[in-house]
Design an enzyme around this catalytic site. Structure first.
Site, mmCIF file in Angstrom:
data_model
loop_
_atom_site.group_PDB
_atom_site.id
_atom_site.type_symbol
_atom_site.label_atom_id
_atom_site.label_comp_id
_atom_site.label_asym_id
_atom_site.label_seq_id
_atom_site.Cartn_x
_atom_site.Cartn_y
_atom_site.Cartn_z
ATOM 1 C CB ILE B 15 -0.916 0.145 1.245
ATOM 2 C CG1 ILE B 15 -1.694 -1.234 1.105
ATOM 3 C CG2 ILE B 15 -2.159 1.369 0.834
ATOM 4 C CD1 ILE B 15 -2.720 -1.291 2.120
ATOM 5 N N GLY B 16 1.931 1.158 0.938
ATOM 6 C CA GLY B 16 2.851 2.236 0.949
ATOM 7 C C GLY B 16 4.278 2.345 1.714
ATOM 8 N N GLY B 18 6.162 4.045 4.895
ATOM 9 C CA GLY B 18 5.769 5.098 5.557
ATOM 10 C C GLY B 18 7.420 5.544 5.870
ATOM 11 N N GLY B 21 8.856 1.684 7.248
ATOM 12 C CA GLY B 21 8.520 0.621 6.919
ATOM 13 C C GLY B 21 7.647 0.691 5.634
ATOM 14 C CB VAL B 23 2.385 -0.061 4.482
ATOM 15 C CG1 VAL B 23 0.337 -0.138 5.385
ATOM 16 C CG2 VAL B 23 3.081 1.420 5.594
ATOM 17 C CE LYS B 38 1.550 1.767 9.574
ATOM 18 N NZ LYS B 38 2.143 3.533 9.782
ATOM 19 C CG ASP B 131 3.161 11.515 12.416
ATOM 20 O OD1 ASP B 131 3.752 12.656 11.347
ATOM 21 O OD2 ASP B 131 3.347 10.403 11.863
#
Ligand SMILES: [Zn+2]
Lengths: 319, 692
Positions: B15-16, B18, B21, B23, B38, B131
């Site tokens: 998915i992405g 971050g 790390g 995801v 994650k 965050d």
């Protein structure tokens, strides 16, 4: 036409510099510091050879020295952390032996001149260049001109006060920036920290510390994440940031260029310095001010010496 | 990675990536549900301490149960990395929804109310997000808000600062600082008010479509965060709801003290705005706001707080006439400290349950024990707490807070002194549990709230056939332990604990102990295999001053004789801190030790003791082949300030191959020259005897 550019330190580096600031025929010789006489003779012999071998005529020579040079008389006032040559007319001897006009200047002034002419401060009208090494050098460019002050000694940034270490300085005073951030003092603080905190016993620097530790070792270790080295350099950045804020507040410069071996520690050091400046400087003065590392590296002194010699020759009234 | 299976999770798609790390979307094959996974590499989490704190915080956050907070299912370690399994939320991020345009007023209100409510609840549990940004807020197709990544942002403090430096250096972005609070940008300590600032930046972006703080690079942005005011929202949104600018101004105050102090205040103002706005549409899935549910038990709890405490916390308007009472209370306390009998003030006597008279009755709160590594469930921990409190009330010298007052601190991550101040008690008993359902260990500490020091510490093991019996056994054990030991002494047992952290705590607990038998134990701790423990022992021995001389001398003799140099090193250090001239002979011996650290510490210690008899040996040490020893000798000679040393130091300044030693020599020479030499110093030189 070419120009001789020399940068005198523990070793003397020199080259022929062309009109664009490019270096040709670079050489380096160990500086002879056994005596003032040996020092002068060594330099003159090396420079003369370079001029004789030059592929084009050499118009003038520029020589950077680690100390205070009287801009008007061209006499050396003090060679910091160096030998005493006050009895010798170095400038006169050089001009007679080389047969071309010679200019002396403080090495940091020349580095600043180079970064301004063809490096990181190109195009700026108000800039300051700071060299971080064995000592702290500083050259000022204001209103598009290298500033020297009344006698040519302006820019002794290393002896401005930050006052958080009661260490006496080579200048005789205490609380100078140099007593915290100069190379030897970075090593001193690293050594002190080793005994203050037992966890640093695991530092990668410990084996070197038994034999000989240099500022470069600390800088390298910091690059690879050594905690002891990082801690020392973060403190260094804090002191530098405070002192640089003072310059910014005083002069409203648009560029602060940082050079010298200490800056080899990488982006984290620059980032820490920027953070500290942001904390301390007066906000409106930061709006159009950037803090960057120099682009000419160790060559800045030689390039600046050559380019300044060129300019002085062009501006000097014909003899 | 896609297609790979970690435990029961089959990874389906990336998915992405971050800041910390990768995801992935994954299928939980056991429960047949889609999750977000994650992966965080161990290295990224830094050293052991940082890792365990990260895990602790993440696990705390995983206990958050709120409809607007994305649920964390599991945090585990596997094959060199940590993975976090969390609820998969279908929808778009708030960043995508804003897409650089102001949102409709009804949407702004709906999102910000849900979002604020989630934050309020987390803050009440002591969890700070750290965050907050539009990328961390998901919007479901039904308009429900889900806040992601609670507790997953690493705390910014000294111990993790190096990690941030690492991350930035390796070019991995830490994310934009646009949503950071000024205190975060400056890497200062943060609390929930940092989240409130970040909430303000997100609200600003919803209202205007623009970031409150922008810039070309992170330094510029951080500068803006710390110093610049964002553009007034009315200029950027013509349909601005009345009241929003005021909320933003207060939430975005640079000084945390000028901000909303908690999310409930902000939520109240937001509701004010929303009640003034007529056509607000409430999407499905909006729940009863948390703040109102919570109010009732809070007031009830307040009744248990002693009057003087209530006076301190709230304004004088609600409880009139208490100011005078408070003052009398204070003067009475002072009178009692001076040993005069004082009379109780009427206000105080109203609350006989909580007599806080120093030196006589102490109030103690027993906090719910934490699960360090045990399988005991929450219900067991609650009943254990209640049983323990019931037992503790048998101590007549103590006033124990009822369980109803302390249950709200279940797994509260704040430190004990903070909670203690919250509760207005003198001391707190806290503990953690390790083990299984039949075999448990409780590690317990009692902490003095005013000083923060450990009054008492103990460790109780119990083994029983079932968990209820275990409870009784543990209670009984704890009480016996508590009764049997005087303050401070129990720490002696913990000096041999297997965890170095516990050993260090135990050593520090002995700092305030008057028990002289502890000194031998402390000297024994110098032999500890862990450097940090040795160092703590040296420091605490030094703290005891001349009382510790005999113990340290014995430890030094033994370790130097047996060539246990690590131990000798810290024994020497303790000698230096104690500063007694009795150590001079053994230190002169240690100065010639083949181990460089022992010799260096000996030089430093001799410098601290300032006995001029050591000068000739220290001058000899300036020639040592180990640069650390030379450096320490220079430092020591500077401290001693003996003019005899100047010429030897000048040689170091000129000839030493190490530039740090040269710099130190310059310091030492200047120090000696500056020193006015009085007669006492001169006498000391003339009467000095050669010890060797
Ligand atoms: Zn100075």
């Amino acid at each position: 036409m070419l120009f001789l550019g020399a940068d005198i330190g523990r070793t003397t580096r020199f080259a022929l510099v062309d009109e664009t600031g490019r270096l040709h025929q670079q050489s380096r010789v160990p500086t002879d510091i056994r005596s003032g006489r040996a020092f002068v003779n060594g330099l003159i012999a090396a420079f003369r050879e370079a001029i004789e071998k030059a592929s084009a005529p050499v118009g003038a020579a520029g020589i950077g020295l680690p100390g205070l040079v009287d801009h008007h008389t061209q006499q050396i006032e003090v060679l910091t952390n160096f030998l005493n040559i006050s009895a010798i007319d170095l400038h006169g001897e050089c001009e007679r032996a080389l047969g071309i006009p010679v200019i002396f200047d403080n090495d940091a002034n020349l580095a600043a001149f180079a970064e301004w002419q063809c490096g990181a401060a190109q195009g700026a009208t108000d800039a300051v260049l700071i060299t971080l090494g064995r000592g702290i050098g500083c050259g000022l460019i204001l209103k598009g001109e290298l500033q020297r002050g009344a006698r040519g000694f302006a820019g002794e940034f290393g002896h401005t006060k930050i006052g958080n270490e009661p260490i006496e300085c080579s200048c005789g005073a205490s609380g100078c920036l140099e007593t915290v951030v100069s190379g030897p003092n970075i090593v001193r603080r690293t050594r002190e920290l080793l005994f203050l905190d037992p966890r640093f016993t695991h530092s990668t620097l410990v084996s070197k510390m038994r034999i000989k530790l240099t500022c470069e070792d600390v800088v390298d270790a910091a690059k690879f994440g050594d905690e002891l080295a990082r801690t020392v350099l973060e403190d260094t950045a804090r002191s530098l940031g405070i002192a640089i804020s003072n310059i910014i507040n005083l002069l409203n410069v648009e560029k602060v260029v940082l050079g010298g071996p200490v800056m080899g520690a990488g982006d984290f050091l620059l980032a820490s310095i920027r953070e500290e400046v942001a904390r301390n400087a007066f906000a409106p003065l930061l709006v159009r001010c950037s803090i960057v590392t120099g682009t000419l590296g160790n060559d800045a002194g030689m390039i600046g010496a050559g380019l300044l010699a060129k300019r002085e020759l062009e501006q000097a009234p014909p003899k | 990675m896609v297609g790979k299976t970690i435990r029961q999770y089959r990874i389906q798609e990336a998915i992405g990536k971050g800041g910390m790390g990768a995801v992935y979307k994954a299928l939980d094959t056991q429960l047949n549900r889609v999750v977000v996974l994650k992966l965080l590499s161990r290295e990224l989490l830094g050293h052991e301490k940082a890792r365990s704190r990260f895990l602790r915080e993440a696990r705390l956050a995983s206990a958050l149960d709120h409809p607007n907070i994305c649920t964390i299912y599991e945090i585990q370690e596997s094959e060199g990395f940590y993975y976090i399994a969390m609820q998969f939320v279908e929808g778009q991020t708030l960043k995508q929804a804003i897409n650089k345009r102001p949102l409709a007023n009804s949407t702004i209100l709906s999102i910000s109310l849900q979002f604020a409510d989630a934050l309020a609840m987390a803050h009440d549990r002591g969890i700070i997000h750290r965050d907050i940004k539009p990328q961390n807020i998901m919007l479901t197709p039904r308009g429900q808000v889900k806040v992601l990544d609670f507790g997953l942002a690493k705390s910014v403090d000294e111990s993790t600062a190096h990690l941030h430096a690492d991350l930035t250096e390796h070019g991995k972005t830490l994310g934009t600082p646009s949503y950071m609070s000024p205190e975060q940008a400056r890497s200062e300590r943060i609390d929930r008010r940092a989240d409130i600032f970040s909430f303000g930046t997100v609200l600003y972006e919803m209202v205007t479509g623009r970031k409150a703080f922008a810039g070309d690079n992170n330094v510029d942005i951080m500068y803006a965060v710390c110093n610049l005011e964002p553009k007034a929202v009315a200029e950027l949104n013509p349909n601005l709801l009345p009241g929003i600018q005021e909320i933003l101004t207060k939430a975005l105050a640079k000084d945390p003290a000028q901000r909303y102090q908690n999310m409930h205040e902000l939520l109240a103002d937001l509701k004010e705005v929303s009640s003034g706005s007529v056509q607000m549409t409430v999407p499905d899935g909006i729940h009863q706001p948390y703040a109102e549910v919570k109010r009732a038990p809070r007031n009830w709890f307040n009744q248990f707080i002693p009057s003087f405490l209530r006076k301190k916390k709230s304004g004088s308007s609600s409880i009139s006439g208490l100011d005078a009472g408070g003052l009398t209370d204070l003067s009475q306390t002072q009178a009692q400290r001076r040993g005069k009998p004082g009379e109780r003030t009427p206000d105080f006597s109203l609350h006989d349950d909580f007599p806080l008279i120093p030196g006589q009755h102490k109030t103690l709160a027993v906090l719910p024990f934490r699960n360090l590594a045990s399988q005991m469930d929450d219900a067991w921990r609650v009943s254990f707490l209640e049983a323990l409190i019931a037992e503790m009330t048998k101590f007549k010298a103590l006033t124990i807070r009822p369980s109803s007052a302390v249950l709200q601190y279940f797994d509260d991550p704040r430190n004990a002194t903070e909670i203690g101040r919250d509760l207005g008690v003198d001391a707190i008993l806290l503990g953690s549990l390790l083990g299984t359902e039949t075999r448990l260990r409780a590690v317990v500490q009692m902490i003095d709230i005013s000083s923060g020091s450990i009054l008492w510490a103990g460790k109780i093991d119990a083994e029983e056939s079932d968990s209820l019996r275990l409870q009784d056994a543990l209670c009984k054990g704890l009480l016996e332990h508590f009764k049997g030991k005087k303050e401070g002494n129990a720490a002696l047992d913990l000096l041999k604990d297997e965890s170095p952290d516990v050993r260090i705590d135990a050593i520090l607990a002995l700092k305030t102990s008057n028990d002289l038998t502890a000194l031998n134990e402390l000297a024994d701790a110098l032999k500890d295999p862990i450097l940090e423990v040795k160092s703590a022992a040296a420091e605490v021995l030094g703290y005891h001053g001349k009382n510790a001389t005999t113990a340290v001398l014995a430890a030094l003799d033994e370790s130097l004789g047996k060539r246990q140099f690590q131990t000798a090193r810290f024994g020497v250090r303790a000698a230096g801190i104690i500063g007694s001239t009795e150590f001079v002979p053994v230190l002169l011996d240690a100065l010639t030790c083949e181990d460089g650290f022992v010799a260096s510490e000996a030089a430093l210690a001799l410098g601290k003791i300032r006995d001029l008899r050591a000068c000739p040996d220290l001058i000899d040490a300036l020639q040592h082949k180990d640069a650390n020893v030379r450096f320490a000798a220079v430092q020591a000679l500077g401290n001693l300030a003996d003019p005899q040393a100047v010429s030897a130091l000048e040689t170091r300044l000129r000839d030493d191959s190490d530039e740090g030693i040269q710099a130190k020599a310059l310091w030492a020479i200047n120090r000696i020259r500056r020193k006015p030499f009085g007669t006492s110093t001169m006498t000391a030189i003339h009467t000095s005897t050669n010890l060797k």
